[in-house]
Design an enzyme around this catalytic site. Structure first.
Site, short mmCIF file in Angstrom:
data_model
loop_
_atom_site.label_atom_id
_atom_site.label_comp_id
_atom_site.label_asym_id
_atom_site.label_seq_id
_atom_site.Cartn_x
_atom_site.Cartn_y
_atom_site.Cartn_z
CG ASP A 195 -0.16 -0.11 2.11
OD1 ASP A 195 1.14 -0.13 2.71
OD2 ASP A 195 -0.92 0.11 3.43
CG HIS B 140 -5.81 -1.23 8.09
ND1 HIS B 140 -6.29 1.00 8.56
CD2 HIS B 140 -5.02 -1.38 8.18
CE1 HIS B 140 -5.25 0.60 8.73
NE2 HIS B 140 -4.12 -0.21 9.06
CD GLU C 276 -8.67 2.91 7.07
OE1 GLU C 276 -8.05 1.69 7.36
OE2 GLU C 276 -8.44 3.97 7.20
CG ASN D 21 -9.08 1.15 10.68
OD1 ASN D 21 -8.20 0.12 10.74
ND2 ASN D 21 -9.21 1.99 9.98
C1 GLP Z 1 -0.42 0.79 8.71
C2 GLP Z 1 -0.52 0.06 7.57
C3 GLP Z 1 -0.09 -1.27 7.39
C4 GLP Z 1 0.46 -1.85 9.11
C5 GLP Z 1 -0.87 -1.14 9.72
C6 GLP Z 1 -0.13 -1.50 11.35
O1 GLP Z 1 -0.88 1.84 8.75
N1 GLP Z 1 -1.20 0.47 6.12
O2 GLP Z 1 -0.09 -2.09 6.06
O3 GLP Z 1 0.01 -3.14 9.53
O4 GLP Z 1 -1.11 0.44 9.63
O5 GLP Z 1 0.56 -0.69 12.04
P1 GLP Z 1 2.05 -0.60 13.05
O6 GLP Z 1 2.39 -2.11 12.96
O7 GLP Z 1 2.48 0.06 13.31
O8 GLP Z 1 0.61 -0.91 14.29
#
Ligand code: GLP
Length: 251
Positions: free
Chosen positions: A75, A146, A151, A144
């Site tokens: 992404d 995702h 989302e 959330n």
């Molecule tokens: C981000 C990314 C995801 C990631 C998630 C968790 O925004 N788009 O690919 O896995 O949120 O992030 P974190 O590991 O910092 O909690």
């Protein structure tokens, strides 16, 4: 496709973040050893940093050769170039690709700056399909629910596309953005179906802040409300690696 929770995804519960990182790195390393030409996607965020470091150590120790693997980004924010300090692709380059010695030609970047982002999203999907799709997808869990940037509201059938980020994700992202920079509110992401088509899926989760969302992902009936819950529709190829804190609500 709504349904009863199946929740028979295997969950490997390990003591802490370090153990989660080591276990995830081992899955990646084993997969590459079994197929040096592996096509894989790795997440961004803070969760995978320990896994990246463990993989880099294996490469530097000569225990792992990533030189024939192909990487696809999951992404990226729309309107953000890889050299932007807020770029997810830039994060992956800095934290993993460069230290691991992976060549630029091994990495496919999400075309989130194309003139026609919708056509470019379809093109990205087509490039992936031309290589037979993902052999391995390692995913993080958003606060959330995702996965990548799918989302809440993301359907099981979704493919690579552009979508609006929820206020919660914009807030989460702002922690990583340079102070004073407005966070991009749209992103391009591989879709749920793109991810679920992978040969193997590993969800890595750490910390008690993720415990409730991990429980909902694994125990609630699969629905677009919690995008990670769609993983329950492919339990045979999915593995969750969670530390004790993240797994604390699984019962
Ligand atoms: C981000 C990314 C995801 C990631 C998630 C968790 O925004 N788009 O690919 O896995 O949120 O992030 P974190 O590991 O910092 O909690």
């Amino acid at each position: 496709m709504e349904g009863q929770s199946v929740s028979d995804i295997p969950v490997q519960v390990v003591k802490d973040y370090e153990a989660m990182s080591a276990a995830a790195a081992e899955v990646v390393a084993e997969s590459v050893r079994a197929n040096p030409e592996l096509v894989l996607a790795l997440p961004t965020g803070s969760t995978p940093l320990g896994m990246f470091q463990a993989l880099v150590r294996k490469v530097k120790a000569g225990e792992l050769d990533l030189s024939r693997a192909t990487f696809f980004c999951l992404d990226e924010y729309v309107g953000v170039e890889p050299d932007d300090p807020n770029s997810l692709t830039g994060w992956l380059l800095r934290e993993f690709m460069e230290p691991a010695g992976i060549r630029p030609d091994q990495l496919h970047m999400v075309p989130s700056n194309a003139d026609d982002v919708h056509a470019a999203a379809q093109g990205y999907e087509a490039d992936l399909l031309a290589l037979g799709g993902l052999d391995l997808a390692v995913l993080g869990l958003g606060p959330n629910g995702h996965i990548a940037f799918n989302e809440p509201g993301s359907q099981r059938e979704s493919r690579t596309r552009v979508l609006a980020l929820t206020p919660e994700s914009v807030e989460q992202s702002s922690a990583y953005w340079a102070p004073g920079t407005p966070v991009s509110t749209t992103a391009m992401t591989m879709g749920i179906s793109t991810l679920l088509d992978a040969g193997r899926i590993v969800l890595i989760v750490s910390g008690d802040a993720k415990a409730e969302m991990l429980r909902r992902s694994l125990k609630d009936a699969p629905s677009a409300d919690v995008p990670a819950s769609w993983l329950q529709t492919v339990p045979e190829k999915t593995l969750v690696i969670a530390d004790e804190a993240a797994a604390s609500e699984l019962g």
